[in-house]
Write a protein that holds these residues in place. Structure first.
Motif, short mmCIF file in Angstrom:
data_model
loop_
_atom_site.label_atom_id
_atom_site.label_comp_id
_atom_site.label_asym_id
_atom_site.label_seq_id
_atom_site.Cartn_x
_atom_site.Cartn_y
_atom_site.Cartn_z
N ALA A 17 0.95 -1.34 0.06
CA ALA A 17 -0.03 0.07 0.09
C ALA A 17 1.06 1.13 -0.11
O ALA A 17 1.85 1.43 0.67
CB ALA A 17 -0.88 0.00 1.25
N GLY A 18 0.55 2.20 -0.92
CA GLY A 18 1.37 3.42 -0.93
C GLY A 18 2.48 3.43 -2.09
O GLY A 18 3.15 4.43 -2.31
N VAL A 19 2.94 2.22 -2.39
CA VAL A 19 3.97 2.23 -3.38
C VAL A 19 3.77 1.34 -4.63
O VAL A 19 4.43 1.29 -5.50
CB VAL A 19 5.21 1.55 -2.81
N GLU A 20 2.37 0.93 -4.73
CA GLU A 20 2.03 0.22 -6.05
C GLU A 20 1.99 1.18 -7.23
O GLU A 20 2.38 0.62 -8.27
CB GLU A 20 0.51 -0.26 -5.87
N ASP A 21 1.77 2.53 -7.21
CA ASP A 21 1.87 3.31 -8.21
C ASP A 21 2.86 4.61 -8.41
O ASP A 21 3.30 5.11 -9.25
CB ASP A 21 0.48 3.96 -8.38
N THR A 22 3.66 4.54 -7.38
CA THR A 22 4.80 5.64 -7.21
C THR A 22 5.86 5.12 -6.05
O THR A 22 5.53 3.97 -5.32
CB THR A 22 4.20 6.79 -6.76
N GLN A 23 6.78 5.79 -6.17
CA GLN A 23 8.05 5.52 -5.25
C GLN A 23 8.52 6.76 -4.53
O GLN A 23 8.70 7.53 -5.49
CB GLN A 23 8.97 4.47 -5.45
N ALA A 24 8.98 6.64 -3.45
CA ALA A 24 9.59 7.94 -2.92
C ALA A 24 10.70 7.48 -1.65
O ALA A 24 10.82 7.72 -0.55
CB ALA A 24 8.80 8.95 -2.17
N PRO A 25 11.73 6.66 -2.39
CA PRO A 25 12.78 6.12 -1.35
C PRO A 25 13.33 7.31 -0.54
O PRO A 25 13.72 8.44 -1.39
CB PRO A 25 13.75 5.29 -2.34
N VAL A 26 13.74 7.28 0.50
CA VAL A 26 14.55 8.01 1.19
C VAL A 26 16.11 8.28 0.83
O VAL A 26 16.75 9.14 1.21
CB VAL A 26 14.40 8.12 2.86
N ALA A 27 16.40 6.81 0.17
CA ALA A 27 17.91 6.92 0.13
C ALA A 27 18.14 6.15 -0.87
O ALA A 27 17.25 4.98 -1.28
CB ALA A 27 18.90 6.46 1.36
N VAL A 28 19.30 6.03 -1.71
CA VAL A 28 19.78 5.20 -2.72
C VAL A 28 21.26 4.60 -2.20
O VAL A 28 22.13 5.58 -1.83
CB VAL A 28 19.84 5.84 -4.30
N SER A 29 21.21 3.01 -2.39
CA SER A 29 22.26 2.45 -1.89
C SER A 29 22.91 1.69 -2.95
O SER A 29 22.15 0.84 -3.09
CB SER A 29 21.95 1.52 -0.56
N ILE A 30 24.15 2.18 -3.26
CA ILE A 30 24.81 1.29 -4.53
C ILE A 30 25.88 0.56 -3.83
O ILE A 30 26.80 1.06 -3.15
CB ILE A 30 25.37 2.38 -5.58
N CYS A 31 25.71 -0.77 -3.93
CA CYS A 31 26.45 -1.77 -3.35
C CYS A 31 27.23 -2.52 -4.45
O CYS A 31 26.92 -2.47 -5.47
CB CYS A 31 25.88 -2.78 -2.24
N CYS A 32 28.31 -3.24 -3.92
CA CYS A 32 28.84 -4.28 -5.03
C CYS A 32 28.03 -5.40 -5.08
O CYS A 32 26.97 -5.88 -4.42
CB CYS A 32 30.24 -4.73 -4.14
N SER A 33 28.19 -5.78 -6.47
CA SER A 33 27.22 -7.00 -6.85
C SER A 33 27.84 -8.20 -6.13
O SER A 33 28.87 -8.91 -6.57
CB SER A 33 27.28 -7.22 -8.36
N ASP A 34 27.33 -8.58 -5.03
CA ASP A 34 28.15 -9.85 -4.38
C ASP A 34 26.89 -10.17 -3.37
O ASP A 34 26.16 -9.67 -2.72
CB ASP A 34 29.07 -9.12 -3.41
N SER A 35 26.54 -11.49 -3.27
CA SER A 35 25.43 -12.21 -2.66
C SER A 35 25.77 -12.16 -1.44
O SER A 35 24.69 -12.30 -0.43
CB SER A 35 25.59 -13.58 -3.00
N PRO A 69 20.39 0.06 -6.30
CA PRO A 69 21.15 -0.79 -7.52
C PRO A 69 22.72 -1.21 -6.90
O PRO A 69 22.93 -1.21 -6.02
CB PRO A 69 21.67 0.46 -8.36
N SER A 70 23.32 -2.17 -7.79
CA SER A 70 24.41 -2.82 -7.36
C SER A 70 25.31 -2.84 -8.87
O SER A 70 24.85 -2.95 -9.82
CB SER A 70 24.37 -4.30 -6.97
N THR A 71 26.60 -2.66 -8.57
CA THR A 71 27.53 -2.71 -9.66
C THR A 71 29.00 -3.49 -9.24
O THR A 71 29.18 -3.73 -8.07
CB THR A 71 28.12 -1.35 -10.17
N ILE A 72 29.43 -3.95 -10.16
CA ILE A 72 30.55 -4.63 -9.96
C ILE A 72 31.48 -3.53 -8.95
O ILE A 72 32.11 -2.59 -9.87
CB ILE A 72 31.50 -5.17 -11.06
N GLY A 73 32.20 -3.96 -7.88
CA GLY A 73 32.81 -2.98 -7.24
C GLY A 73 32.42 -1.75 -6.83
O GLY A 73 33.10 -0.59 -6.50
#
Length: 230
Positions: free
Chosen positions: A26-44, A63-67
């Motif tokens: 509820a509240g995110v089905e049609d839109t999003q307003a995240p408080v932060a974006v966290s970019i991490c390494c692509s690692d399980s 999102p994740s990227t290599i390194g």
């Protein structure tokens, strides 16, 4: 070696569905307003939602990227990666987290390429290793990094890489001036302390002095503010 099957995947998703409250989305089905974006390494081993105790959708853009690289190449120039820039501009996150981790395979691969020459890897991986090689080369010339320390060379370079990624974001005209950028290293190997799973604050908008960083955090979390490179 770990294995799975289609049955297990479907069972895991079924348990996920059963665990959700009826109003979970509820509240995110049609839109999003995240408080932060966290970019991490692509690692399980580096769980975005887990490390920040995220239990509901829409709080964190992940999102994740290599390194944990914040850049990509467009027309021969480094630009801010779109998966990171999108939430900054379109969802107005205001806070960006650049999260490296101990024992990073991408940093290890780049270090090996610097010391022993490029390896034979698919082009899609080679591109990202090549992008981080200059960071490793610069790090090896930084007087704070010492191969003879008890802390591994890779872990020192992981922290150095977080600093360089943040530096790039702060210098980019594409990043909104209102964005606050924090750098963390996720430690699941007991490098910073014996407390595994802690995300250590190592950088805040380019500030890397530990005393200054601790002034930003409540006293009870000062142990979670630390650096290998000082």
């Amino acid at each position: 070696m770990a294995e799975t099957s289609l049955t297990e995947l479907l069972e895991r998703n079924a348990r996920h569905v059963e665990s959700l409250d009826s109003d979970h989305f509820a509240g995110v089905e049609d839109t999003q307003a995240p408080v932060a974006v966290s970019i991490c390494c692509s690692d399980s081993r580096v769980p975005h939602d887990g490390m920040w105790d995220v239990t509901h959708p829409g709080w964190l853009f992940t999102p994740s990227t290599i390194g944990n690289q914040v850049w990509d190449i467009h027309d021969g120039e480094r630009v801010v990666d779109g998966s990171l820039l999108y939430p900054m501009i379109n969802t107005r996150t205001n806070v960006t987290l650049v999260v490296g981790h101990t024992g990073c395979g991408a940093v290890s691969a780049a270090l090996d390429a610097v010391q022993n020459g490029p390896g034979m890897v698919p082009a899609g991986i080679e591109k990202w290793v090549d992008l981080i090689v200059p960071v490793v080369e610069a790090g090896l010339n930084d007087e704070r990094i010492d191969a003879d320390r008890d802390v591994s060379l890779v872990d020192q370079l992981v922290e150095y890489n977080v600093d360089r990624q943040i530096e790039f974001l702060l210098e980019s005209d594409d990043v909104p001036e209102t964005e606050t950028v924090y750098g963390f290293v996720y430690d699941f190997q007991g490098v910073y302390s014996d407390e595994r799973g802690r995300a250590y604050l190592v950088n805040a908008d380019g500030e890397t002095d530990v005393a200054a960083l601790r002034e930003l955090a409540p006293t009870k979390y000062h142990d979670a503010v630390d650096r290998l490179l000082q």
